[in-house]
Design a protein around this motif. Structure first.
Motif, PDB file in Angstrom:
ATOM      1  N   UNK A  45      -6.095   3.416  -8.177  1.00 50.14           N
ATOM      2  CA  UNK A  45      -6.485   2.075  -8.638  1.00 50.14           C
ATOM      3  C   UNK A  45      -6.562   1.118  -7.449  1.00 50.14           C
ATOM      4  N   UNK A  46      -5.526   1.129  -6.628  1.00 46.13           N
ATOM      5  CA  UNK A  46      -5.483   0.266  -5.449  1.00 46.13           C
ATOM      6  C   UNK A  46      -6.607   0.623  -4.469  1.00 46.13           C
ATOM      7  N   UNK A  73       2.590  -0.336   4.472  1.00 43.98           N
ATOM      8  CA  UNK A  73       3.041   1.020   4.175  1.00 43.98           C
ATOM      9  C   UNK A  73       4.539   1.137   4.459  1.00 43.98           C
ATOM     10  N   UNK A  74       5.161   2.132   3.825  1.00 41.68           N
ATOM     11  CA  UNK A  74       6.585   2.377   4.128  1.00 41.68           C
ATOM     12  C   UNK A  74       6.791   3.720   4.825  1.00 41.68           C
ATOM     13  N   UNK A 117       0.816  -1.225   0.000  1.00 40.04           N
ATOM     14  CA  UNK A 117       0.000   0.000   0.000  1.00 40.04           C
ATOM     15  C   UNK A 117       0.843   1.266   0.000  1.00 40.04           C
ATOM     16  N   UNK A 118       2.062   1.195  -0.520  1.00 41.68           N
ATOM     17  CA  UNK A 118       2.977   2.336  -0.490  1.00 41.68           C
ATOM     18  C   UNK A 118       2.389   3.580  -1.135  1.00 41.68           C
ATOM     19  N   UNK A 156       6.413  -0.679   7.438  1.00 40.39           N
ATOM     20  CA  UNK A 156       7.732  -1.302   7.334  1.00 40.39           C
ATOM     21  C   UNK A 156       8.716  -0.253   6.839  1.00 40.39           C
ATOM     22  N   UNK A 157       9.651   0.084   7.664  1.00 45.26           N
ATOM     23  CA  UNK A 157      10.661   1.082   7.314  1.00 45.26           C
ATOM     24  C   UNK A 157      12.005   0.389   7.102  1.00 45.26           C
ATOM     25  N   UNK A 158      12.984   1.096   6.466  1.00 46.28           N
ATOM     26  CA  UNK A 158      12.931   2.481   5.980  1.00 46.28           C
ATOM     27  C   UNK A 158      12.135   2.591   4.678  1.00 46.28           C
ATOM     28  N   UNK A 159      11.665   3.805   4.398  1.00 50.42           N
ATOM     29  CA  UNK A 159      10.865   4.045   3.202  1.00 50.42           C
ATOM     30  C   UNK A 159      11.662   3.738   1.947  1.00 50.42           C
TER      31      UNK A 159
END
Length: 376
Positions: free
Chosen positions: A22-23, A43-44, A8-9, A62-65
């Protein structure tokens, strides 16, 4: 399916453009339609709660971006697979053309287009290398591929024949909020944004592929021919390689007739679209071209390019022009300006064409692809 993981970035409230939209449109429907399934939204960076559309959505940051080639590899191939171990999802949906080369989870990859194959000069160099080297590897790795038009499906098959059998088309669509306005509402929008004048509308990020420079040249020719007070509204954020466009616009002969609106909310875009005299969409290359359908659903006639997926998406409901032929583009602008009968015909045909695309049908098709993937 018990669990679906979604990259879902691109779900970002401030710039929810093509990929992200779209997502969002597909998955907000799937989340509501399948309460028995857990959806892990990956997500990042910090996320907007508006994208967590059900109690069965588990947000995971979830990092790092992931911002450049090296961080892409680390995020996709190391961080994401490690983080998903405790969830054991049935499917990992990768909606932005990149996949994990290390994950053992079955993956569904969405490839909107192969623009880097056709117009490499329009792609930032570090991204271009990444696309060229890794796209065939991603396509081989994943179990299923979704793309957004028959044109893009054929394009993928031509460049990567091994991917043809596992590629399915799931179209984009327009949001319900794109709809016609009554006369008084249109007049109010024109007063607010175009000094009360009629206006052509351009929608898209400000970068070379969207072809704004040639539109400005065509607008100059149109002005020479018609001597009208027609305006040109430009809606879109500064994306990349935009400096040349902005510099030329600063000294543009009809600068007072060009209105830059930058990125706008859906509510503003819907009003500006419905009040436009016509949408001009001269892009060099598109895998779908959502603004074309948004305009048609809004009762706004369309002039678009005759390349890429646009003839497929527009059908017989738009005027077409070669994106590098500024005179032809100006002629189509003149035609739609002078011929009211033709303009009304395009509006009627456009509504019929737009009705062929719906997010409900697309969400259903996307779910079917995921189900088939779990059976492989």
């Amino acid at each position: 399916m018990k669990c679906v993981a979604l990259n879902a970035r691109f779900l970002r409230a401030d710039v929810l453009e093509g990929y992200g939209n779209y997502v969002h449109e597909i998955f907000k429907r799937l989340v509501l339609q399948h309460p028995e399934t857990n959806f892990i939204f990956i997500f990042d960076r910090p996320y907007d709660e508006a994208f967590i559309t059900g109690s069965n959505v588990i947000p995971l940051v979830i990092t790092p971006a992931a911002r450049h080639a090296l961080s892409f590899k680390y995020w996709y191939d190391v961080k994401v697979p490690l983080a998903l171990r405790k969830y054991s999802p049935d499917v990992l949906v990768q909606p932005y053309g990149f996949a994990s080369l290390t994950s053992k989870i079955p993956q569904l990859l969405v490839v909107h287009d192969l623009a880097f194959k056709h117009h490499p000069s329009f792609i930032p160099k570090h991204h271009l290398y990444y696309y060229r080297y890794f796209t065939p590897r991603f396509l081989k790795k994943v179990q299923s591929i979704v793309t957004v038009s028959e044109f893009s499906k054929a394009d993928i098959a031509q460049h990567y024949p091994f991917a043809a059998a596992k590629t399915t088309v799931v179209y984009n669509a327009a949001k319900p909020g794109f709809q016609p306005l009554v006369f008084a509402e249109r007049q109010a929008i024109k007063t607010q944004y175009a000094n009360g004048c009629e206006y052509f509308l351009f929608v898209g990020g400000i970068h070379p592929r969207k072809n704004l420079l040639n539109l400005l040249k065509a607008f100059t020719i149109f002005k020479k021919w018609q001597k009208s007070n027609m305006k040109l509204l430009v809606v879109g954020r500064l994306a990349w390689q935009y400096n040349d466009i902005i510099e030329k616009l600063d000294s543009y002969k009809h600068r007072e007739d060009v209105v830059l609106l930058d990125y706008v909310s859906d509510a503003v875009l819907q009003n500006v679209m419905a009040a436009a005299y016509a949408l001009i969409y001269p892009s060099f290359f598109e895998g779908f071209g959502v603004p074309v359908i948004e305009a048609m659903q809004s009762g706004t006639p369309v002039i678009c390019s005759n390349t890429g997926s646009l003839p497929e998406i527009a059908g017989n409901a738009a005027l077409l022009a070669a994106p590098d032929d500024v005179k032809e583009l100006a002629q189509q602008m003149q035609l739609i300006y002078k011929d009211e009968i033709k303009r009304n015909q395009l509006i009627d045909a456009g509504r019929l064409q737009a009705a062929k695309f719906s997010w409900e049908a697309s969400a259903e098709s996307f779910w079917e692809v995921m189900q088939q993937l779990t059976k492989k």
